[in-house]
Design an enzyme around this catalytic site. Structure first.
Site, mmCIF file in Angstrom:
data_model
loop_
_atom_site.group_PDB
_atom_site.id
_atom_site.type_symbol
_atom_site.label_atom_id
_atom_site.label_comp_id
_atom_site.label_asym_id
_atom_site.label_seq_id
_atom_site.Cartn_x
_atom_site.Cartn_y
_atom_site.Cartn_z
ATOM 1 N N ARG A 99 25.536 2.110 -4.047
ATOM 2 C CA ARG A 99 25.486 2.717 -4.040
ATOM 3 C C ARG A 99 27.144 3.815 -4.988
ATOM 4 O O ARG A 99 27.895 3.048 -3.875
ATOM 5 C CB ARG A 99 25.203 4.215 -2.831
ATOM 6 C CG ARG A 99 23.096 4.769 -3.060
ATOM 7 C CD ARG A 99 23.020 5.404 -3.717
ATOM 8 N NE ARG A 99 21.869 5.860 -4.510
ATOM 9 C CZ ARG A 99 21.111 4.979 -5.041
ATOM 10 N NH1 ARG A 99 20.826 4.438 -5.517
ATOM 11 N NH2 ARG A 99 19.661 5.052 -4.471
ATOM 12 N N HIS A 108 24.213 3.324 -13.165
ATOM 13 C CA HIS A 108 22.956 2.864 -12.879
ATOM 14 C C HIS A 108 22.180 2.227 -12.983
ATOM 15 O O HIS A 108 21.274 2.809 -12.782
ATOM 16 C CB HIS A 108 23.159 4.495 -11.542
ATOM 17 C CG HIS A 108 22.393 4.372 -10.898
ATOM 18 N ND1 HIS A 108 23.077 4.743 -10.153
ATOM 19 C CD2 HIS A 108 21.475 3.643 -10.321
ATOM 20 C CE1 HIS A 108 22.198 5.092 -8.479
ATOM 21 N NE2 HIS A 108 20.995 3.580 -8.548
HETATM 22 P P1 NDP Z 1 17.115 -2.372 3.043
HETATM 23 O O1 NDP Z 1 17.681 -1.058 3.858
HETATM 24 O O2 NDP Z 1 16.023 -2.721 3.134
HETATM 25 O O3 NDP Z 1 18.743 -2.796 3.214
HETATM 26 C C1 NDP Z 1 19.833 -2.115 3.722
HETATM 27 C C2 NDP Z 1 21.005 -3.409 4.682
HETATM 28 O O4 NDP Z 1 22.235 -2.471 4.315
HETATM 29 C C3 NDP Z 1 20.447 -4.238 5.725
HETATM 30 O O5 NDP Z 1 20.596 -5.605 5.437
HETATM 31 C C4 NDP Z 1 21.249 -2.813 6.751
HETATM 32 O O6 NDP Z 1 21.075 -3.436 7.481
HETATM 33 C C5 NDP Z 1 22.086 -2.664 6.049
HETATM 34 N N1 NDP Z 1 22.844 -1.516 6.664
HETATM 35 C C6 NDP Z 1 22.316 -0.540 6.913
HETATM 36 N N2 NDP Z 1 23.707 0.528 7.190
HETATM 37 C C7 NDP Z 1 23.916 -0.058 7.644
HETATM 38 C C8 NDP Z 1 25.077 -0.118 8.075
HETATM 39 N N3 NDP Z 1 25.853 0.968 8.891
HETATM 40 N N4 NDP Z 1 26.342 -1.559 9.215
HETATM 41 C C9 NDP Z 1 26.068 -2.758 8.262
HETATM 42 N N5 NDP Z 1 25.030 -3.058 7.663
HETATM 43 C C10 NDP Z 1 24.417 -1.298 7.364
HETATM 44 O O7 NDP Z 1 17.868 -1.908 1.903
HETATM 45 P P2 NDP Z 1 17.355 -2.214 -0.048
HETATM 46 O O8 NDP Z 1 17.884 -3.825 0.300
HETATM 47 O O9 NDP Z 1 16.298 -2.251 -0.488
HETATM 48 O O10 NDP Z 1 18.449 -1.499 -0.527
HETATM 49 C C11 NDP Z 1 19.769 -1.040 -0.716
HETATM 50 C C12 NDP Z 1 20.128 -0.022 -1.738
HETATM 51 O O11 NDP Z 1 20.506 -0.915 -2.109
HETATM 52 C C13 NDP Z 1 18.885 0.510 -1.759
HETATM 53 O O12 NDP Z 1 19.752 2.128 -0.255
HETATM 54 C C14 NDP Z 1 20.001 1.460 -2.679
HETATM 55 O O13 NDP Z 1 20.981 2.440 -2.504
HETATM 56 C C15 NDP Z 1 21.013 0.821 -3.458
HETATM 57 N N6 NDP Z 1 19.596 0.456 -4.463
HETATM 58 C C16 NDP Z 1 20.539 0.870 -5.775
HETATM 59 C C17 NDP Z 1 19.829 0.370 -6.898
HETATM 60 C C18 NDP Z 1 20.621 -0.008 -8.522
HETATM 61 O O14 NDP Z 1 20.457 0.332 -9.626
HETATM 62 N N7 NDP Z 1 22.040 0.484 -8.834
HETATM 63 C C19 NDP Z 1 18.202 0.146 -7.325
HETATM 64 C C20 NDP Z 1 17.569 -0.216 -6.012
HETATM 65 C C21 NDP Z 1 18.428 -0.003 -4.882
HETATM 66 P P3 NDP Z 1 19.251 -3.831 8.715
HETATM 67 O O15 NDP Z 1 19.300 -4.823 8.321
HETATM 68 O O16 NDP Z 1 20.785 -3.899 10.541
HETATM 69 O O17 NDP Z 1 19.062 -2.549 9.274
HETATM 70 C C1 OXD Z 2 17.658 3.177 -6.455
HETATM 71 C C2 OXD Z 2 17.590 3.385 -7.936
HETATM 72 O O1 OXD Z 2 17.983 3.147 -5.176
HETATM 73 O O2 OXD Z 2 17.310 2.755 -8.679
HETATM 74 O O3 OXD Z 2 16.074 2.268 -6.706
HETATM 75 O O4 OXD Z 2 19.246 3.568 -7.270
#
Ligand code: NDP
Ligand code: OXD
Length: 313
Positions: free
Chosen positions: A228, A276
């Site tokens: 993000r 994005h």
């Molecule tokens: P998940 O919830 O599966 O994974 C998130 C990861 O981040 C987990 O490993 C989590 O830790 C870690 N995390 C969260 N908070 C913290 C913190 N404070 N410190 C350290 N690690 C942290 O999400 P996804 O993998 O499905 O998606 C990740 C992000 O990708 C989405 O939230 C979105 O913002 C972004 N995204 C962007 C897109 C784009 O087109 N640019 C498309 C899709 C998603 P833990 O494993 O311990 O819970």
């Molecule tokens: C998502 C994105 O969060 O597209 O899936 O950013």
């Protein structure tokens, strides 16, 4: 149980296409018509209007059309019903492609070759094996783990950082605050796949970037952010690129989106910009599982891919 109606409150992302697919099986009401409608059971949302959902007296679940849910939590009047996010092979595959594409481009010196081509320069720079480069994935969740496994298969050294301990075969994992600096110090290419939460906002700043390993086969450290935009400080990235703290960056997300035309990131020779679009939500792939979840929920089964409200993702 009667099939619940859906309120579709989607800003951008072609709401008409979502409506066509969802309405094949259920009645769909488009915002703003659904406000206060007692017959609505589900909301399918992307950046819904503040306080819209709290006006629905019989809302039972919220479905985000993205994997990230910061846009849902931005609503100050968010009702206390379950929130389902996207976890889908199609989206995961898109993100894996994006991450691998950008890692390979930095590793194989895309910036240099494009500059050489503009000047018609025939020069063969030294190559190094993928194993000499360590890719550190910040956010080792659904998307981070999938990208990690393909990077491993290409021979890269892979590190991962998460909030809780998340072991993965072949990956050196770190977690929490205590693990952050050791993770950064062992990382040449930083891939950010974190969710935006109060804990992660602004964390990709100069202080973090300067901890990355610099003396490496790439000749400098690299940032790739597809998580993000508000995780990062755009100005700190520019500062780090300009003083050599960072060698290059690939950015899919920005503090302000669309990226303002006045942003120096657009024209920066070391920055690769995408709008994005690393992994775009495709209703053809995502609407059917949403409908299946609604059917299952009405049969009394549990919803899957629920967001942890306390953690904020
Ligand atoms: P998940 O919830 O599966 O994974 C998130 C990861 O981040 C987990 O490993 C989590 O830790 C870690 N995390 C969260 N908070 C913290 C913190 N404070 N410190 C350290 N690690 C942290 O999400 P996804 O993998 O499905 O998606 C990740 C992000 O990708 C989405 O939230 C979105 O913002 C972004 N995204 C962007 C897109 C784009 O087109 N640019 C498309 C899709 C998603 P833990 O494993 O311990 O819970
Ligand atoms: C998502 C994105 O969060 O597209 O899936 O950013």
């Amino acid at each position: 149980m009667e099939k619940g109606r859906i309120l579709l409150a989607v800003t951008g992302f072609h709401p008409q296409r979502w409506r066509d697919l969802l309405s094949a099986e259920r009645e769909v009401v488009l915002e703003p018509d659904g406000a206060k409608d007692p017959s609505i059971t589900y909301a399918v949302v992307w950046k819904q209007k503040p306080n819209l959902l709290s006006s629905l007296p019989n809302l039972r679940a919220i479905f985000s059309i993205g994997a990230g849910v910061d846009h849902v939590f931005a609503d100050p009047g968010l009702p206390d019903v379950p929130i389902v996010r996207v976890v889908a092979d199609n989206l995961t595959q898109y993100m894996t492609e994006y991450v691998v594409w950008r890692v390979l481009d930095h590793h194989r010196q895309g910036v240099l070759y494009r500059a050489q081509q503009t000047k018609k320069v025939w020069h063969d720079p030294p190559q190094r094996p993928a194993g000499d480069i360590s890719v550190g994935i910040m956010g080792l969740g659904t998307l981070g783990r999938a990208a990690a496994s393909v990077l491993l298969s290409l021979g890269f050294t892979v590190n991962g950082w998460s909030r809780t301990d998340r072991p993965m075969k072949g990956v050196t994992t770190y977690s929490g605050e205590a693990g952050l600096i050791p993770f950064l110090k062992a990382t040449d290419i930083l891939v950010v796949l974190l969710p935006l939460t109060p804990d992660t906002q602004g964390m990709i700043n100069y202080g973090v970037l300067k901890e990355l390993r610099k003396r490496n086969g790439l000749g400098g450290s690299v940032l790739i952010n597809a998580g993000r935009g508000r995780l990062q400080k755009d100005a700190d990235i520019l500062r780090a690129l300009d003083d050599g703290t960072l060698k290059e960056a690939s950015l899919d997300v920005f503090e302000v989106e669309p990226l303002p035309k006045t942003s120096p990131l657009w024209n920066h020779p070391k920055v690769f910009v995408t709008p994005h679009s690393a992994a775009t939500s495709d209703p053809v792939h995502l609407a059917p599982p949403m409908l299946r979840q609604m059917d299952a929920f009405e049969r009394g089964e549990k919803l899957e891919n629920l967001v942890d409200r306390k953690a904020g993702y």
